[in-house]
Design a protein around this motif. Structure first.
Motif, PDB file in Angstrom:
ATOM      1  N   GLY A 195       0.762  -1.302  -0.077  1.00 19.62           N
ATOM      2  CA  GLY A 195      -0.005  -0.117   0.124  1.00 19.62           C
ATOM      3  C   GLY A 195       0.797   1.290  -0.022  1.00 19.62           C
ATOM      4  N   THR A 196       0.144   2.155  -0.608  1.00 18.53           N
ATOM      5  CA  THR A 196       0.998   3.791  -0.660  1.00 18.53           C
ATOM      6  C   THR A 196      -0.164   4.674  -0.311  1.00 18.53           C
ATOM      7  N   LYS A 197       0.286   5.862   0.483  1.00 16.90           N
ATOM      8  CA  LYS A 197      -0.404   6.810   0.869  1.00 16.90           C
ATOM      9  C   LYS A 197       0.238   8.062   0.719  1.00 16.90           C
ATOM     10  N   SER A 198      -0.572   9.093   0.457  1.00 15.51           N
ATOM     11  CA  SER A 198      -0.039  10.347   0.624  1.00 15.51           C
ATOM     12  C   SER A 198      -0.325  11.175   1.534  1.00 15.51           C
ATOM     13  N   VAL A 199       0.812  11.865   2.067  1.00 17.18           N
ATOM     14  CA  VAL A 199       0.878  12.195   3.608  1.00 17.18           C
ATOM     15  C   VAL A 199       1.878  13.563   3.473  1.00 17.18           C
ATOM     16  N   SER A 200       1.584  14.122   4.762  1.00 13.47           N
ATOM     17  CA  SER A 200       2.407  15.375   4.960  1.00 13.47           C
ATOM     18  C   SER A 200       3.937  14.882   5.666  1.00 13.47           C
ATOM     19  N   ILE A 201       5.036  15.251   4.906  1.00 11.96           N
ATOM     20  CA  ILE A 201       6.146  14.846   5.564  1.00 11.96           C
ATOM     21  C   ILE A 201       6.675  16.115   6.346  1.00 11.96           C
ATOM     22  N   VAL A 202       7.017  15.886   7.764  1.00 12.92           N
ATOM     23  CA  VAL A 202       7.505  16.921   8.419  1.00 12.92           C
ATOM     24  C   VAL A 202       8.767  16.737   9.179  1.00 12.92           C
ATOM     25  N   GLY A 203       9.687  17.674   8.904  1.00 11.18           N
ATOM     26  CA  GLY A 203      11.036  17.495   9.230  1.00 11.18           C
ATOM     27  C   GLY A 203      11.086  18.556  10.515  1.00 11.18           C
ATOM     28  N   MET A 229      -2.309  12.015  10.383  1.00 11.31           N
ATOM     29  CA  MET A 229      -1.842  11.522   8.720  1.00 11.31           C
ATOM     30  C   MET A 229      -0.709  12.133   8.610  1.00 11.31           C
ATOM     31  N   ILE A 230      -0.008  12.469   9.574  1.00 16.20           N
ATOM     32  CA  ILE A 230       1.532  13.169   9.705  1.00 16.20           C
ATOM     33  C   ILE A 230       2.419  12.076   9.862  1.00 16.20           C
TER      34      ILE A 230
END
Length: 404
Positions: free
Chosen positions: A104-112, A198-199
């Motif tokens: 599975g693949t999901k779109s997310v927000s990547i937070v550094g 969803m982060i």
């Protein structure tokens, strides 16, 4: 002067003699007082809700951000870190990306972020632990993302692939070990990253390495005490302004600065003003209902005076003074209004609790509203009954006895 017990007995008899009319008169006060109680309680609940929302995104926080790219770097991070009164600071950068687990693949927000971000934002963990400054390819996932989105629960020891595109279109994909899972969260009205479900949090050094960039999008800092948040925030503002060559006279001009800075006190003041405005609006609406109820009492008491004209004449002829008559009718009005106030307070308290539960607001009921509700109803009774009582007291015995 007529005795209070005797006056109360006479007033009670008059009220009981016209049960339906008395009930309808009381209903206006019940609705008015209940509306005041409900709306005042809702206003207090909204104020508490706004305060809880602000404090939920961190304690003593100071946030500096900019919509301009390539503005914040390591030098600005050091400026904030070295400001007196700052107990922690984390850069933060957000980019869109994808996370893959199994098939599975999901779109997310990547937070550094760095390791201090957890304390600054008050982040709580469901499993594992948050990022540390020494971590490289470690990730912390939001609750929904880890537990529901892939059809199979991701544990804090699982491996996931994180991918995103660089500015030139190159796809970057790396394998990360899940170090922790966040607690199930909710959307907030201020700051932070809203719902974190969803982060994906990763070390900001790793994020910049993968993107080939060195800048940061924002800084999240924490003052060492709640008493000096504003002073520390102002000092951070002055130091950043000097760093960007902004004259001291223009520091307070937001348009002159390439960044924006705000703190917990600023947000609390804004939400407090919003809550106060909302409370005032709701209270005005409720007072309109109470005013309508008071008009109803005055109208009914005027009718009562007219209907009991002969009774008033008889009472005066047997020795009741004008002040006695006035006291009787005024007491009757107050008794009707006070009973309505008690009923309205009880119904208002219950209604407020039901509405606060339905709206998912913190249940806040200022118990002083009980006293206020009863006091207001008595004042309304006196105000609405005063004119009819004076009218009854001013009647001449002879004219009252001749009235048909």
């Amino acid at each position: 002067m007529i005795q209070f017990v005797q006056a109360a007995r006479i007033a009670s008899g008059s009220i009981r003699s016209s049960k339906l009319r008395s009930a309808l008169t009381t209903l206006g006060i019940v609705i008015g007082v209940a509306a005041v109680i409900i709306n005042a309680s809702l206003g207090a609940s909204f104020n508490q809700f706004f305060t809880d929302e602000v404090t939920s995104v961190g304690s003593n926080f100071i946030i500096a951000y900019s919509d301009q790219p390539n503005l914040f770097y390591g030098s600005e991070l050091e400026i904030i870190k070295n400001t007196p009164g700052i107990s922690g600071v984390s850069p933060r950068k957000i980019i869109p990306g994808e996370i893959s687990y199994l098939s599975g693949t999901k779109s997310v927000s990547i937070v550094g972020v760095n390791g201090e971000f957890q304390e600054i934002q008050g982040i709580k963990m469901e499993e594992g632990s948050f990022l540390a400054d020494k971590d490289i390819y470690s990730a912390v996932l939001g609750y929904d993302l880890a537990k529901e989105e892939f059809g199979r629960s991701i544990s804090h020891r699982s491996n996931v692939d994180i991918a995103f595109r660089q500015e030139d279109g190159t796809l970057v994909r790396k394998s990360f070990k899940v170090k922790g899972i966040l607690e199930n969260s909710k959307e907030t009205i201020v700051g932070g990253d809203g719902s974190t479900d969803m982060i994906v949090y990763i070390p900001i050094s790793t994020l910049n390495e993968m993107t080939g960039e060195q800048d940061y999008g924002a800084f999240f800092a924490m003052a060492d005490s709640s008493e000096n948040i504003r002073d520390v925030s102002d000092e951070v503002d002055r130091r950043l302004a000097r760093n960007f060559g902004i004259p001291e006279r223009d520091i307070d001009d937001e348009d002159a600065k390439p960044y924006t800075i705000f703190n917990q006190v600023d947000v609390l003041e804004e939400t407090g003003a919003l809550g106060a405005a909302l409370s005032s609006f709701l209270l005005v609406l409720a007072l309109v209902s109470l005013f309508v109820g008071s008009i109803g009492i005055m109208n009914i008491m005027l009718v009562t005076v007219t209907e009991r004209t002969k009774e008033i004449g008889i009472m005066k002829s047997v020795g009741y003074s004008s002040s006695n008559i006035q006291s009787l009718f005024l007491l009757e009005s107050v008794m009707v209004s006070a009973f309505g106030g008690l009923m309205g307070t009880a119904i208002g308290g219950l209604g407020a609790y039901i509405l606060e539960t339905a709206l998912k607001l913190p249940p806040v009921f200022p118990f002083k509203l009980i006293e206020i509700g009863i006091l207001v109803s008595v004042i309304v009774g006196v105000g609405a009954g005063l004119y009819p009582a004076r009218k009854a007291a001013s009647m001449k015995p002879v004219d009252a006895l001749r009235y048909e």
